[in-house]
Design an enzyme around this catalytic site. Sequence first.
Site, PDB file in Angstrom:
ATOM      1  N   THR A 129       0.806  -1.225   0.000  1.00 22.59           N
ATOM      2  CA  THR A 129       0.000   0.000   0.000  1.00 22.59           C
ATOM      3  C   THR A 129       0.838   1.274   0.000  1.00 22.59           C
ATOM      4  O   THR A 129       1.941   1.312   0.560  1.00 22.59           O
ATOM      5  CB  THR A 129      -0.919   0.029   1.242  1.00 22.59           C
ATOM      6  OG1 THR A 129      -1.564   1.301   1.338  1.00 22.59           O
ATOM      7  CG2 THR A 129      -0.118  -0.204   2.524  1.00 22.59           C
ATOM      8  N   GLU A 131       0.190   3.681   1.730  1.00 20.17           N
ATOM      9  CA  GLU A 131       0.224   4.173   3.106  1.00 20.17           C
ATOM     10  C   GLU A 131       1.591   3.933   3.754  1.00 20.17           C
ATOM     11  O   GLU A 131       1.906   4.519   4.793  1.00 20.17           O
ATOM     12  CB  GLU A 131      -0.872   3.513   3.942  1.00 20.17           C
ATOM     13  CG  GLU A 131      -2.291   3.906   3.531  1.00 20.17           C
ATOM     14  CD  GLU A 131      -2.673   5.308   3.972  1.00 20.17           C
ATOM     15  OE1 GLU A 131      -2.114   5.796   4.966  1.00 20.17           O
ATOM     16  OE2 GLU A 131      -3.542   5.909   3.315  1.00 20.17           O
ATOM     17  N   TYR A 153      -2.261   0.464  10.496  1.00 21.62           N
ATOM     18  CA  TYR A 153      -2.428  -0.258   9.229  1.00 21.62           C
ATOM     19  C   TYR A 153      -1.134  -0.223   8.416  1.00 21.62           C
ATOM     20  O   TYR A 153      -0.648  -1.249   7.933  1.00 21.62           O
ATOM     21  CB  TYR A 153      -3.573   0.361   8.428  1.00 21.62           C
ATOM     22  CG  TYR A 153      -3.626  -0.072   6.982  1.00 21.62           C
ATOM     23  CD1 TYR A 153      -4.043  -1.355   6.630  1.00 21.62           C
ATOM     24  CD2 TYR A 153      -3.279   0.816   5.960  1.00 21.62           C
ATOM     25  CE1 TYR A 153      -4.099  -1.747   5.295  1.00 21.62           C
ATOM     26  CE2 TYR A 153      -3.335   0.432   4.631  1.00 21.62           C
ATOM     27  CZ  TYR A 153      -3.745  -0.853   4.303  1.00 21.62           C
ATOM     28  OH  TYR A 153      -3.789  -1.227   2.984  1.00 21.62           O
ATOM     29  N   LYS A 157       1.417  -3.278   7.358  1.00 20.04           N
ATOM     30  CA  LYS A 157       1.710  -3.529   5.950  1.00 20.04           C
ATOM     31  C   LYS A 157       3.206  -3.441   5.646  1.00 20.04           C
ATOM     32  O   LYS A 157       3.709  -4.089   4.728  1.00 20.04           O
ATOM     33  CB  LYS A 157       0.944  -2.525   5.081  1.00 20.04           C
ATOM     34  CG  LYS A 157      -0.514  -2.899   4.839  1.00 20.04           C
ATOM     35  CD  LYS A 157      -0.621  -4.112   3.923  1.00 20.04           C
ATOM     36  CE  LYS A 157      -2.025  -4.347   3.425  1.00 20.04           C
ATOM     37  NZ  LYS A 157      -2.106  -5.455   2.454  1.00 20.04           N
TER      38      LYS A 157
END
Length: 365
Positions: A129, A131, A153, A157
């Site tokens: 991701t 992010e 999150y 990840k």
Amino acid sequence: MSKNIALITGVTGQDGSYLSEFLLAKGYEVHGIIRRSSVDYRERIAHLEGTPNFHLHYADMGDSMSLVKLVGKVQPTEIYNLAAQSHVQVSFDAPEFTADVDAVGVLRILEAVRTNHLEQSCKIYQASTSELYGKVEEVPQNEKTPFHPYSPYAVAKLYGFWIIKEYREAYNMFCCSGILFNHESERRGETFVTRKITLAAARIAQGKQDCLYLGNLDSLRDWGYAKDYVECMWLILQHDTPEDFVIATGVQHTVREFATLAFHHAGIELRWEGEGVNEKGIDVATGKVVVAVSEDFYRPTDVVNLWGDPTKAKKELGWNPQATSFEQLVELMVKHDIAKVAAEDAAANIRTMNLAEFLEKGIVK
């Protein structure tokens, strides 16, 4: 010639459903992992169930034994690990669950492949991701940009990204990460900001909702179409060597721009007034406030500027990130949700009519 067999975790999600369709069209045998639930209807893949080459299996990303058994049974040539607790805001509320699925879950997949001695025959795609870049250190972001995760999150990840890289180097496995920037569609979950906007625009246009409340309108995102992005996932596993790729459009927009365009396609032109938490989107035709800012939707730490550089994917994979433009994406989502709201309204009217008829006939009291 050996048959291509794909195992997809997260098959019931937005990406999983599009990827299943894509692989089935290419002649793959597709196996998907689902979790046991008292509600058995799987909306995004219901149309695929019963297809000869499409199979569903019960397993769980938190249960290593179920994964080991399933990988051994299916003997996949490709695994696409799309399963995740993928909502950034929820990761602040459920950080331990997020870590177990999004971080350790990746390790469980890798170990399931090794336990079944498929290291040299099974390729693995990990859905990473944007992010990871979090509190961004440069724009746009590419494969060499430093990571600075800014949510539970993203931290989970990041473990998934690095454990994929470690197994690739330690065990010579063909495993790769696609660093996906925001990708949306009419199948996006309704709690995600883009779908929240398009549904609200449809409901407000049809008189079913008064106002949409959003968080930071200045947040910048690189939004693409999920249906286009699953093609790049597949291309990554067809590459000669296992490498990580940024999957993005190379174009960014604010949440405000997304909302403006969504309401436009719903027949409402917005005028923006005020700043920060006092900013409002006003329907030009009626003068009513239809979009407002709520501090409830601000995150403890917020990523504000995600912008991907897809140069490597375009050059080495031949992928076209602009197959569906931002404008086309928003229009697709709004048209879908206008139809959805209208259908829900029609269904509700039918139920009301039926109830009235039953009452009249004394069937129910």
